[in-house]
Design an enzyme around this catalytic site. Sequence first.
Site, mmCIF file in Angstrom:
data_model
loop_
_atom_site.group_PDB
_atom_site.id
_atom_site.type_symbol
_atom_site.label_atom_id
_atom_site.label_comp_id
_atom_site.label_asym_id
_atom_site.label_seq_id
_atom_site.Cartn_x
_atom_site.Cartn_y
_atom_site.Cartn_z
ATOM 1 N N ALA A 11 0.845 -1.206 0.000
ATOM 2 C CA ALA A 11 0.000 0.000 0.000
ATOM 3 C C ALA A 11 0.875 1.249 0.000
ATOM 4 C CB ALA A 11 -0.926 -0.023 1.216
ATOM 5 N N THR A 90 11.231 -2.542 -4.038
ATOM 6 C CA THR A 90 12.348 -3.334 -4.568
ATOM 7 C C THR A 90 13.616 -2.476 -4.520
ATOM 8 O OG1 THR A 90 11.662 -2.595 -6.777
ATOM 9 C CG2 THR A 90 10.988 -4.811 -6.116
ATOM 10 N N SER A 129 5.633 -4.063 -9.272
ATOM 11 C CA SER A 129 6.911 -3.497 -8.826
ATOM 12 C C SER A 129 7.906 -3.494 -9.985
ATOM 13 C CB SER A 129 7.518 -4.359 -7.713
ATOM 14 O OG SER A 129 6.689 -4.396 -6.593
ATOM 15 N N GLU A 160 4.693 0.032 -13.629
ATOM 16 C CA GLU A 160 3.995 1.304 -13.426
ATOM 17 C C GLU A 160 4.879 2.466 -13.867
ATOM 18 O OE1 GLU A 160 0.790 1.916 -12.696
ATOM 19 O OE2 GLU A 160 1.577 3.836 -13.342
ATOM 20 N N ALA A 163 4.512 9.181 -12.150
ATOM 21 C CA ALA A 163 5.527 9.992 -11.468
ATOM 22 C C ALA A 163 4.862 10.604 -10.249
ATOM 23 C CB ALA A 163 6.047 11.083 -12.401
ATOM 24 N N ASN A 223 13.133 4.391 -17.321
ATOM 25 C CA ASN A 223 13.700 5.217 -16.250
ATOM 26 C C ASN A 223 15.134 5.614 -16.570
ATOM 27 O OD1 ASN A 223 11.448 5.429 -14.715
ATOM 28 N ND2 ASN A 223 12.124 4.143 -13.032
ATOM 29 N N CYS A 275 13.430 5.923 -7.427
ATOM 30 C CA CYS A 275 13.632 4.923 -8.491
ATOM 31 C C CYS A 275 14.781 5.159 -9.471
ATOM 32 C CB CYS A 275 12.333 4.768 -9.263
ATOM 33 S SG CYS A 275 11.065 4.016 -8.227
ATOM 34 N N PHE A 337 11.978 15.503 -3.043
ATOM 35 C CA PHE A 337 12.826 15.312 -4.237
ATOM 36 C C PHE A 337 12.278 16.035 -5.463
ATOM 37 C CE2 PHE A 337 10.988 12.255 -7.283
ATOM 38 C CZ PHE A 337 9.923 11.715 -6.567
ATOM 39 N N ARG A 442 16.989 25.119 -8.546
ATOM 40 C CA ARG A 442 15.914 24.608 -9.403
ATOM 41 C C ARG A 442 15.546 25.571 -10.528
ATOM 42 N NH1 ARG A 442 14.622 19.183 -9.076
ATOM 43 N NH2 ARG A 442 14.884 18.500 -6.943
HETATM 44 P P1 NAD Z 1 6.721 1.895 -1.025
HETATM 45 O O1 NAD Z 1 7.894 1.602 -0.178
HETATM 46 O O2 NAD Z 1 6.043 3.207 -0.938
HETATM 47 O O3 NAD Z 1 5.586 0.786 -0.735
HETATM 48 C C1 NAD Z 1 5.829 -0.578 -0.672
HETATM 49 C C2 NAD Z 1 4.907 -1.178 0.401
HETATM 50 O O4 NAD Z 1 5.034 -2.603 0.353
HETATM 51 C C3 NAD Z 1 5.253 -0.768 1.840
HETATM 52 O O5 NAD Z 1 4.142 -0.159 2.444
HETATM 53 C C4 NAD Z 1 5.640 -2.090 2.526
HETATM 54 O O6 NAD Z 1 5.249 -2.149 3.880
HETATM 55 C C5 NAD Z 1 4.894 -3.093 1.687
HETATM 56 N N1 NAD Z 1 5.431 -4.452 1.761
HETATM 57 C C6 NAD Z 1 6.726 -4.842 1.616
HETATM 58 N N2 NAD Z 1 6.815 -6.171 1.708
HETATM 59 C C7 NAD Z 1 5.558 -6.646 1.909
HETATM 60 C C8 NAD Z 1 5.017 -7.942 2.055
HETATM 61 N N3 NAD Z 1 5.784 -9.020 2.004
HETATM 62 N N4 NAD Z 1 3.687 -8.060 2.246
HETATM 63 C C9 NAD Z 1 2.896 -6.970 2.299
HETATM 64 N N5 NAD Z 1 3.351 -5.692 2.142
HETATM 65 C C10 NAD Z 1 4.674 -5.549 1.953
HETATM 66 O O7 NAD Z 1 7.167 1.583 -2.511
HETATM 67 P P2 NAD Z 1 6.594 2.267 -3.853
HETATM 68 O O8 NAD Z 1 7.201 3.594 -4.046
HETATM 69 O O9 NAD Z 1 5.112 2.110 -3.881
HETATM 70 O O10 NAD Z 1 7.240 1.319 -4.958
HETATM 71 C C11 NAD Z 1 6.770 0.004 -5.162
HETATM 72 C C12 NAD Z 1 7.387 -0.525 -6.449
HETATM 73 O O11 NAD Z 1 6.934 0.257 -7.546
HETATM 74 C C13 NAD Z 1 8.902 -0.467 -6.496
HETATM 75 O O12 NAD Z 1 9.367 -1.594 -7.195
HETATM 76 C C14 NAD Z 1 9.189 0.777 -7.299
HETATM 77 O O13 NAD Z 1 10.416 0.696 -7.988
HETATM 78 C C15 NAD Z 1 8.046 0.794 -8.276
HETATM 79 N N6 NAD Z 1 7.650 2.123 -8.780
HETATM 80 C C16 NAD Z 1 7.587 3.183 -7.921
HETATM 81 C C17 NAD Z 1 7.154 4.421 -8.397
HETATM 82 C C18 NAD Z 1 7.062 5.622 -7.495
HETATM 83 O O14 NAD Z 1 6.796 6.699 -7.993
HETATM 84 N N7 NAD Z 1 7.277 5.513 -6.199
HETATM 85 C C19 NAD Z 1 6.761 4.553 -9.731
HETATM 86 C C20 NAD Z 1 6.815 3.443 -10.562
HETATM 87 C C21 NAD Z 1 7.258 2.225 -10.071
HETATM 88 C C1 UGA Z 2 10.025 8.753 -12.366
HETATM 89 C C2 UGA Z 2 9.466 8.591 -13.777
HETATM 90 O O1 UGA Z 2 9.184 9.868 -14.323
HETATM 91 C C3 UGA Z 2 8.193 7.744 -13.761
HETATM 92 O O2 UGA Z 2 7.742 7.528 -15.088
HETATM 93 C C4 UGA Z 2 8.488 6.415 -13.088
HETATM 94 O O3 UGA Z 2 7.320 5.637 -13.014
HETATM 95 C C5 UGA Z 2 9.036 6.658 -11.704
HETATM 96 O O4 UGA Z 2 10.237 7.481 -11.798
HETATM 97 C C6 UGA Z 2 9.445 5.409 -11.008
HETATM 98 O O5 UGA Z 2 9.713 4.397 -11.624
HETATM 99 O O6 UGA Z 2 9.538 5.529 -9.777
HETATM 100 P P1 UGA Z 2 9.458 10.313 -10.294
HETATM 101 O O7 UGA Z 2 10.778 9.843 -9.792
HETATM 102 O O8 UGA Z 2 8.294 10.231 -9.400
HETATM 103 O O9 UGA Z 2 9.073 9.484 -11.614
HETATM 104 O O10 UGA Z 2 9.574 11.828 -10.750
HETATM 105 P P2 UGA Z 2 10.195 12.563 -12.039
HETATM 106 O O11 UGA Z 2 9.257 13.602 -12.467
HETATM 107 O O12 UGA Z 2 10.643 11.601 -13.056
HETATM 108 O O13 UGA Z 2 11.466 13.308 -11.419
HETATM 109 C C7 UGA Z 2 12.589 12.568 -10.983
HETATM 110 C C8 UGA Z 2 13.682 13.538 -10.565
HETATM 111 O O14 UGA Z 2 14.264 14.180 -11.702
HETATM 112 C C9 UGA Z 2 13.193 14.662 -9.653
HETATM 113 O O15 UGA Z 2 14.135 14.903 -8.648
HETATM 114 C C10 UGA Z 2 13.070 15.841 -10.588
HETATM 115 O O16 UGA Z 2 13.199 17.067 -9.928
HETATM 116 C C11 UGA Z 2 14.242 15.581 -11.527
HETATM 117 N N1 UGA Z 2 14.077 16.212 -12.861
HETATM 118 C C12 UGA Z 2 13.075 15.818 -13.677
HETATM 119 C C13 UGA Z 2 14.966 17.192 -13.249
HETATM 120 O O17 UGA Z 2 15.895 17.548 -12.509
HETATM 121 N N2 UGA Z 2 14.813 17.760 -14.492
HETATM 122 C C14 UGA Z 2 13.830 17.384 -15.336
HETATM 123 O O18 UGA Z 2 13.759 17.937 -16.454
HETATM 124 C C15 UGA Z 2 12.939 16.399 -14.921
#
Ligand code: NAD
Ligand code: UGA
Length: 464
Positions: A11, A90, A129, A160, A163, A223, A275, A337, A442
């Site tokens: 979640a 992850t 993930s 996913e 952003a 990414n 990420c 960030f 920035r």
């Molecule tokens: P997060 O740390 O916010 O959430 C992960 C959740 O999983 C935590 O709440 C944790 O308690 C729970 N969890 C872990 N192990 C568990 C288990 N065994 N059973 C039940 N719950 C469990 O992570 P996130 O930012 O949502 O990222 C999740 C995945 O999505 C990662 O692989 C990340 O790379 C990917 N991703 C993240 C983003 C982003 O913007 N944060 C965007 C795209 C992809």
């Molecule tokens: C990024 C990707 O944009 C998403 O598509 C992806 O799903 C996600 O990572 C993920 O896998 O976690 P996010 O990290 O949430 O999303 O945010 P971004 O908008 O990509 O910005 C990433 C970083 O780059 C920030 O610190 C931002 O300030 C910086 N950035 C971005 C710059 O410095 N310059 C830019 O032109 C764009």
Amino acid sequence: MVVKNVCCIGAGYVGGPTCSVIAWKCPDIQVHVVDVSQVRIKQWNSDKLPIYEPGLDEVVKECLGRNLFFSNDIDQAVREADLIFISVNTPSKTYGIGKGRAADLKHIELCARKIAEVAEGHKIVVEKSTVPVRAAESIAHILSANTKPGVSFQVLSNPEFLAEGTAIENLLNPDRVLIGGEESAEGEAAVGELTWIYHHWVPQHNIITLSTWSSELSKLASNAFLAQRVSSINAISALCEATGADVSQVAHAVGKDSRIGSKFLQASVGFGGSCFQKDLLNLVYIAECLNLHEVATYWQQVTDMNEYQRTRFAKRIIGCLFNTVTDKTLAVFGFAFKKNTGDTRESPARFVCSHLLEEGARLNIYDPKVERQQIESDLTSTRATNDPERIEKLIHIYTDPYQAVIDAHAIVILTEWDEFKTYDYKKMLSVMKKPAFLFDGRKIIDHQAVMNLGYHTETIGKRF
Ligand code: NAD
Ligand code: UGA
């Protein structure tokens, strides 16, 4: 089978918003989001959600208790679901082989084992993930090795791309949805089920079906490409500062080429977020393991450049402040960030602040959405310092930016929050030490205007 019941394990920043949108757009589907963290689940069921994301509150409010449920009862949710998203974290490994680079798949594996243990009937297991290529194979292996009579699985990859700060908008209007599956009748049927869910709001031409391995690699590659653009423009920003060119003008000129495009060319103090760094390092590690050393070196440079950019900015601040920040007060605007999120994972602000604190600066930090405890723990954790007690005394968290600048030698902007553009910098100047400095990491404020007020101003990719 028509999917009636969806479960999402995890979640977090992805699981929460993604499943809230699924529940909102698919009132015919019951969506259960489960997590091991009791605190997180409690927050999802409260008025103050665990993450700040524009538009999220409204979506959750409409669906919570209708067809969207958050709970810690993982077993029941898995048992009842037709389709299970795995959306756990992850991170990079912090131990053992591949330490600091390889993706740590222990949470994914625990989910696979949990599903194998409690599942009944046929389940579609969806890897949401971000994982290394062929992780789906490991999940399928664990599931098949533990299968009981009458139980069957199909594993899909559905990475996913949201952003943070724009998650709801991205989820509602995705550039594309990737669905990777096995090339078999069963695989195609599972892909069809997940496609059907997305069809509730995503047009067919934005849904791409592909092989599982291509889908997994496409996520890492996307990414890597995005991070590479930021590092590319940041590399040019260093050249601009040295030559007198202006990186905003260069980015505009380069981005006008329709083959290049204008997005993601905003020079900054460096990219952050949970990420980019970990996914790049994971890609580097995969390439190295495959003996593709040149490929590994190529992508490694993207993160090296990011580190260079952050360090360069911190050093520039110190250099401008007469080569010492010891016992000087710096007002730091922004700790997340990026704007519109309270997330500080890998935030360049953490890095720059740590650098300044090591030099003995006193930091008055203000961020509109990051909680005080988060900033304190980020800067005093063992990862950030080996002297937490000393650092603790140097940081002060403010809820009012006008209080944060009193007696400060400089303002340092580290996140691009819109509100920073509209502050009364004249009023701030009147309570600051002179000469007053403004470092804009920035590139968001009107530099000429603040220079006219009397600030000594420095920014990325431009010399004044
Ligand atoms: P997060 O740390 O916010 O959430 C992960 C959740 O999983 C935590 O709440 C944790 O308690 C729970 N969890 C872990 N192990 C568990 C288990 N065994 N059973 C039940 N719950 C469990 O992570 P996130 O930012 O949502 O990222 C999740 C995945 O999505 C990662 O692989 C990340 O790379 C990917 N991703 C993240 C983003 C982003 O913007 N944060 C965007 C795209 C992809
Ligand atoms: C990024 C990707 O944009 C998403 O598509 C992806 O799903 C996600 O990572 C993920 O896998 O976690 P996010 O990290 O949430 O999303 O945010 P971004 O908008 O990509 O910005 C990433 C970083 O780059 C920030 O610190 C931002 O300030 C910086 N950035 C971005 C710059 O410095 N310059 C830019 O032109 C764009």
